[in-house]
Design an enzyme around this catalytic site. Sequence first.
Site, mmCIF file in Angstrom:
data_model
loop_
_atom_site.group_PDB
_atom_site.id
_atom_site.type_symbol
_atom_site.label_atom_id
_atom_site.label_comp_id
_atom_site.label_asym_id
_atom_site.label_seq_id
_atom_site.Cartn_x
_atom_site.Cartn_y
_atom_site.Cartn_z
ATOM 1 N N ASP A 175 0.810 -1.161 0.122
ATOM 2 C CA ASP A 175 0.080 0.229 0.097
ATOM 3 C C ASP A 175 0.887 1.126 0.018
ATOM 4 O O ASP A 175 2.209 1.131 0.520
ATOM 5 C CB ASP A 175 -0.799 0.149 1.301
ATOM 6 C CG ASP A 175 -0.076 -0.167 2.509
ATOM 7 O OD1 ASP A 175 0.103 1.151 3.110
ATOM 8 O OD2 ASP A 175 0.108 -1.176 2.998
ATOM 9 N N ASP A 212 1.380 4.442 2.437
ATOM 10 C CA ASP A 212 1.000 4.951 3.562
ATOM 11 C C ASP A 212 0.102 6.119 3.451
ATOM 12 O O ASP A 212 -0.215 6.624 2.177
ATOM 13 C CB ASP A 212 2.136 5.360 4.282
ATOM 14 C CG ASP A 212 2.203 4.924 5.673
ATOM 15 O OD1 ASP A 212 1.437 4.129 6.134
ATOM 16 O OD2 ASP A 212 2.713 5.921 6.729
#
Length: 311
Positions: A227, A229
């Site tokens: 991902d 952040d």
Amino acid sequence: MAKIAHSYDDPVRIAVIGGTGLQTLAGFTHIATLTPTTPWGAPSSPISILHHPSPSTGKPFPIAFLSRHGLHHELAPHEVPSRANIATLRSIGVRTIIAFSAVGSLQEEIKPRDFVVPDQVIDRTKGIRPFTFFEGGMVGHVGFADPFDPALAKIVQQCGHSLAGEGVRLHDKGTVVCMEGPQFSTRAESNMYRSWGGSVINMSALPEAKLAREAEIAYQMICMSTDYDCWHDSGDVTVEMVMGNMKANAENARRFVGAVLDELSKDEHENLVLAKHVEGSVKFAGGITAPAGRSKEAKERIAWLFPGYFD
């Protein structure tokens, strides 16, 4: 189906510590399951001994596999018994560790599902996790300027690049920010880490890397971005997002780790796998406390880890 033994007599030189998304190694022959104990307690999971044919000789090459968060991912990052994990692995002969970790990306160019071979760490843990073998009556200081092993990193990088174009995109270096967790970062924290030059963020690099250094084990982490952040405008980080990307890229992660093990099992890398370049480095570092000042308990613990070192 072959019977799984509960002991293994030969030394095992290489270990894989699996994190989120890498909890088994498909295609390896499971030979034994060990349930050891140490002066620091039991490790996160039983140790699986896997056989892997050496590309040099064709003979079985043993690999130890440990699941960092437990067999069912029941251990939060601050609950991982890192001292027991590293002590257990050293006690069975391990001198090289390949550690896998899911990470969040702090830089636009590190996209979800990319791999990173980090070379630096920033410690944002909070002292909750026991982080040294040298305490309670025996002081030891080890160098940690380069928290990962450069020689091991070169092999990991070569293997990653050899898989490029097959779904693997590799970044040769990067700084891991290791935070306490288990909650994800605030937006202010995430932007601060970016301003510090952080590349990725996780909750697992420390104290694992520090303890491996104290145990004279060559250690390299392979990170997989799951991902961006929360600094990024693509949305806040969720467990569903992390696990979705892990599941989608799990096969690439297994192939990457498998390629590294294939290479390390070649005879030409024997001295590296045995960590000859760091062997004996703790003898002086741990000898700072005069014999008269060493507690009985500390001596017993250190003697378990390093038989004969400080007699």
